[in-house]
Every structure is written in C-alpha cells, then in structure tokens.
Design a protein around this motif. Structure first.
Motif, mmCIF file in Angstrom:
data_model
loop_
_atom_site.group_PDB
_atom_site.id
_atom_site.type_symbol
_atom_site.label_atom_id
_atom_site.label_comp_id
_atom_site.label_asym_id
_atom_site.label_seq_id
_atom_site.Cartn_x
_atom_site.Cartn_y
_atom_site.Cartn_z
ATOM 1 N N PRO A 51 0.823 -1.207 0.000
ATOM 2 C CA PRO A 51 0.000 0.000 0.000
ATOM 3 C C PRO A 51 0.856 1.256 0.000
ATOM 4 O O PRO A 51 2.008 1.225 0.416
ATOM 5 N N PRO A 52 0.305 2.390 -0.467
ATOM 6 C CA PRO A 52 1.055 3.645 -0.395
ATOM 7 C C PRO A 52 1.311 4.036 1.049
ATOM 8 O O PRO A 52 0.506 3.741 1.932
ATOM 9 N N GLY A 53 2.451 4.690 1.279
ATOM 10 C CA GLY A 53 2.784 5.114 2.635
ATOM 11 C C GLY A 53 4.233 5.515 2.740
ATOM 12 O O GLY A 53 4.892 5.818 1.751
ATOM 13 N N LEU A 54 4.737 5.493 3.962
ATOM 14 C CA LEU A 54 6.098 5.897 4.255
ATOM 15 C C LEU A 54 6.917 4.672 4.640
ATOM 16 O O LEU A 54 6.548 3.934 5.543
ATOM 17 N N LEU A 55 8.024 4.454 3.936
ATOM 18 C CA LEU A 55 8.942 3.355 4.219
ATOM 19 C C LEU A 55 10.093 3.909 5.042
ATOM 20 O O LEU A 55 10.744 4.875 4.631
ATOM 21 N N GLN A 56 10.327 3.325 6.218
ATOM 22 C CA GLN A 56 11.417 3.756 7.080
ATOM 23 C C GLN A 56 12.320 2.573 7.396
ATOM 24 O O GLN A 56 11.841 1.475 7.683
ATOM 25 N N ILE A 57 13.627 2.808 7.345
ATOM 26 C CA ILE A 57 14.625 1.822 7.737
ATOM 27 C C ILE A 57 15.331 2.378 8.956
ATOM 28 O O ILE A 57 15.795 3.529 8.943
#
Length: 109
Positions: A51-57
C-alpha cells in the motif's frame, strides 16, 4: 472502592494494549535477497501489493537511516541499500491508513 487487576482492568474480560490494524490477509512482508549487498526487494505476497505510505529503515538503535515514500499500490518495491553500513536493520511501512507493516533484513559488506 474500585478493585482493579495487575493490568489496570476492573472487568475480568477487558484487555489493555495497542490495537493491531494489520489484518491476517495483508500483514506478510517478504524481503529478498536477505542478506543483501546493494538492493532489497520488498513485497507483500499475501495481499499482492504494497500500500502507499512511508517506508522507514532503522538501525538497531532505532535511528532512522533511510526514508522513502511509496506513492501508489505496487507489487514490489526495490530499495537501494548500498549506503548502509553492514548490519541488521528494521524496516516498516506506515500506510496512509495508519497501519504498520514491519520487516527485518541484513546488509552485507
């Protein structure tokens, strides 16, 4: 006098915690290759799309070391991890619907 149990409930049937917004159908995140040197592919094999959104590592200290936007529903997301140091990393996708999908991967030298 109100009697409560060890988790703060006055009713024996109550539960305390954070609601889990991830359904059984869409909570599976696959990361491959894992471990990897330069790129990882992130996918959701159960739902078929990310889904669309924010990917954080984040590193193991919890510091955000990489952040990217996922703009639309995608089958796979290829992430360049060349700039990361060798080690274990946590990843999460915070969707526009405020669900959190989590994964972990290893970066090689």
């Amino acid at each position: 006098v109100l009697k409560i149990d060890s988790i703060g409930c006055s009713d024996p049937a109550c539960t305390v915690g954070i609601e889990n917004y991830i359904t059984k159908e869409d909570n599976s995140i696959a990361v491959f290759p894992n471990p990897s040197l330069d790129y990882i592919t992130i996918s959701n094999p159960t739902a078929g799309i990310l889904p669309p959104g924010l990917l954080q590592i984040t590193d193991m200290k919890g510091t955000i070391v990489l952040e990217k936007k996922i703009h639309s529903n995608q089958h796979n997301y290829i992430l360049n991890i060349k700039s990361l140091f060798e080690g274990l990393y946590n990843g999460r996708i915070i969707t526009n619907e405020v669900r959190v999908l989590v994964f972990r991967f290893v970066k090689l030298k």
